[in-house]
Design an enzyme around this catalytic site. Structure first.
Site, short mmCIF file in Angstrom:
data_model
loop_
_atom_site.label_atom_id
_atom_site.label_comp_id
_atom_site.label_asym_id
_atom_site.label_seq_id
_atom_site.Cartn_x
_atom_site.Cartn_y
_atom_site.Cartn_z
N GLY A 17 -47.80 74.83 -76.36
CA GLY A 17 -49.06 74.96 -75.64
C GLY A 17 -50.05 73.86 -76.03
O GLY A 17 -50.75 73.31 -75.18
N THR A 18 -50.10 73.54 -77.32
CA THR A 18 -51.05 72.52 -77.78
C THR A 18 -50.77 71.17 -77.13
O THR A 18 -51.68 70.50 -76.64
CB THR A 18 -50.99 72.41 -79.31
OG1 THR A 18 -51.35 73.68 -79.86
CG2 THR A 18 -51.91 71.34 -79.84
N ASN A 45 -57.31 84.06 -75.49
CA ASN A 45 -56.55 84.52 -76.64
C ASN A 45 -57.36 85.42 -77.56
O ASN A 45 -56.82 86.34 -78.16
CB ASN A 45 -56.01 83.32 -77.43
CG ASN A 45 -57.04 82.23 -77.64
OD1 ASN A 45 -57.56 81.66 -76.68
ND2 ASN A 45 -57.35 81.95 -78.89
N GLN A 60 -51.47 82.41 -72.99
CA GLN A 60 -51.54 83.86 -73.23
C GLN A 60 -51.19 84.65 -71.98
O GLN A 60 -50.67 85.76 -72.06
CB GLN A 60 -52.94 84.27 -73.69
CG GLN A 60 -53.31 83.87 -75.10
CD GLN A 60 -52.52 84.61 -76.16
OE1 GLN A 60 -52.04 85.72 -75.96
NE2 GLN A 60 -52.38 83.98 -77.32
N HIS A 105 -43.63 80.52 -77.69
CA HIS A 105 -43.63 81.57 -78.72
C HIS A 105 -44.62 82.68 -78.46
O HIS A 105 -44.68 83.64 -79.23
CB HIS A 105 -43.81 80.96 -80.12
CG HIS A 105 -45.18 80.51 -80.45
ND1 HIS A 105 -46.02 81.25 -81.25
CD2 HIS A 105 -45.88 79.41 -80.12
CE1 HIS A 105 -47.16 80.60 -81.41
NE2 HIS A 105 -47.09 79.47 -80.72
N THR A 165 -36.10 62.32 -77.50
CA THR A 165 -34.87 63.02 -77.12
C THR A 165 -35.16 64.48 -76.78
O THR A 165 -35.81 65.18 -77.55
CB THR A 165 -33.86 62.94 -78.27
OG1 THR A 165 -33.63 61.55 -78.55
CG2 THR A 165 -32.55 63.60 -77.91
N CYS A 169 -59.67 80.73 -87.02
CA CYS A 169 -60.23 80.52 -88.34
C CYS A 169 -59.44 81.29 -89.39
O CYS A 169 -59.17 82.47 -89.23
CB CYS A 169 -61.67 80.99 -88.39
SG CYS A 169 -62.69 80.16 -87.18
C1 LIG Z 1 -51.20 79.78 -78.86
C2 LIG Z 1 -52.06 79.13 -77.82
C3 LIG Z 1 -52.05 77.75 -77.62
C4 LIG Z 1 -51.23 76.82 -78.49
O1 LIG Z 1 -49.88 76.96 -78.23
P1 LIG Z 1 -48.80 76.43 -79.32
O2 LIG Z 1 -47.50 76.56 -78.57
O3 LIG Z 1 -48.91 77.35 -80.48
O4 LIG Z 1 -49.13 75.03 -79.62
C5 LIG Z 1 -52.82 77.22 -76.62
N1 LIG Z 1 -53.58 78.01 -75.84
C6 LIG Z 1 -53.63 79.35 -75.98
C7 LIG Z 1 -54.46 80.16 -75.08
C8 LIG Z 1 -52.87 79.95 -76.99
O5 LIG Z 1 -52.93 81.28 -77.15
#
Ligand SMILES: *Cc1c(COP(=O)(O)O)cnc(C)c1O
Length: 392
Positions: A76-77, A159, A187, A209, A245, A333
């Site tokens: 997600g990041t 989230n 989310q 995840h 890759t 946090c």
């Molecule tokens: C967990 C989360 C992310 C980050 O996702 P990762 O796969 O952990 O990098 C981004 N946005 C929201 C809303 C999330 O809950």
């Protein structure tokens, strides 16, 4: 293995979920026999490539988008970074547009990327207003769009507080003005119907995840023809937008996790919503000076969140952990960070409320007995935290 830790009841599924055994089974062949590099021309490469393209086709079919609109990322990041940085840099170069409009309740992967773009690339970042539930009004987006707007980004479901935003309506406003619109659905993906065409966004972030898939993989769904720059330089994988890759097992696992999430969504949501509503209706009655944070019902089916006046949220998490429950304060946090969350402050909560936040997020295996046990101990845990606050 990890047995040094007590078997607490896990009520933090918004932070991460365990891998579904079916997802693990879909991944395993590609760690060993199917290890080839998907860019290689021999049979080992073709096998890996076929698995990746099968995963892409599955994701595209589930989300009603084109396979070439699916970009696999490391999570997600990265999807959020690619969306914001990629569009901002492409738009700056091609049209000079550098205004970015985001909500004040974005995940740090969006908000800190916007701040980075302001600091290092001269972008003008503007924050939208939200109401007391953390919802964005589509009219407030419309009134802030201007000719220099490069991108709008609004989280689909939050989230920390679970609130669901009117993404399709915001998309309509952006489309009418010809402005690109990104939504972080990391989310939301396990609980809300996600039809890329019907929702009408241009860019959509997903992560594995949070939906019973593996960590370290996600996707950015990107409308065909969107101007965007890659984050990294390298090979031509993922149409050149994500060089490196391809990670065959993680991609196969992500596609399988999304497939299960979509096909079983209604069943899980129905079960979880009953337990969630029990938390939302019981806790504010059982504990004085308590409020629900986020929307009372336009929220994720597995998500309950609260603020307790005069409580240190980190103390509460530690007490709950001693009682056998793994919860969260909701924000990223860690213990020791004295800042209240930006999201809670954006709702208008004063700091003596915002410090006392608790997020309880349920998952496929959460039972009625677990919720009953949690509800039985929470009032005394909050009372103990309030006593602690009183000690000078
Ligand atoms: C967990 C989360 C992310 C980050 O996702 P990762 O796969 O952990 O990098 C981004 N946005 C929201 C809303 C999330 O809950």
């Amino acid at each position: 293995m990890v047995s040094d830790f007590p078997r607490n009841t896990y009520l933090d599924f918004a932070a991460s979920t365990p891998i579904d055994p079916r997802v693990l089974a879909a991944m395993l062949p590609y760690f060993q026999e199917g290890f080839g590099n998907a860019s290689s021309t021999h049979s080992f490469g073709q096998q890996a490539e076929a698995a990746i393209e099968k995963g892409r086709a599955t994701v595209a079919q589930l989300l009603n988008c084109l396979p070439e609109e699916v970009v696999f990322t490391s999570g997600g990041t990265e999807s959020d970074n690619l969306a914001l940085q990629g569009v901002a840099l492409a738009m700056q170069a091609e049209t000079g547009a550098n205004h970015i409009l985001i909500s004040p309740v974005e995940h740090p992967a969006v908000s800190n990327t916007a701040k980075y773009l302001a600091k290092h690339h001269g972008c003008e970042v503007e924050f939208l207003p939200v109401d007391e539930y953390g919802q964005v009004d589509p009219a407030s987006v419309q009134s802030r769009l201007k000719s220099s707007t490069a991108l709008v980004s609004v989280i689909m479901a939050n989230n920390e507080i679970g609130t669901i935003n009117p993404i399709a309506e915001i998309a309509t406003a952006c489309q009418a003005a010809g402005v690109l619109f990104h939504s972080d659905a990391v989310q939301a993906a396990a609980y809300l119907p996600l039809d890329f065409e019907a929702v009408g966004v241009d860019l959509l972030s997903l992560g594995g995840h949070k939906l019973y898939g593996p960590k370290g993989v996600g996707a950015l769904i990107l409308r065909k023809g969107t101007r965007i720059e890659p984050l990294f330089s390298g090979g031509s994988q993922e149409s050149g937008l994500r060089p490196g890759t391809s990670n065959t097992p993680l991609i196969a696992g992500f596609a399988e996790a999304l497939k299960i999430a979509v096909t079983e969504r209604d069943r899980h949501a129905q079960h979880l919503q009953i337990l969630r509503d029990q938390l939302l209706s019981t806790i504010p009655v059982a504990i004085p000076d308590t409020r629900i944070t986020g929307h009372p019902h336009e929220r994720l089916a597995n998500h309950a969140s609260f603020a307790f006046h005069g409580v240190n949220g980190n103390d509460l998490l530690m007490l709950l952990s001693e009682e056998g429950f793994a919860c969260s304060s909701g924000s990223a946090c860690k213990t020791g960070n004295p800042e209240p969350s930006d999201t809670l402050l954006a709702l208008g909560l004063a700091t003596d409320w915002a410090f006392g936040s608790l997020r309880v997020t349920l998952g496929r295996g959460t039972t009625q007995a677990e919720i009953d046990a949690f509800l039985a101990i929470l009032p005394q845990s909050v009372a103990r935290c309030r006593q602690l606050e009183q000690i000078p």
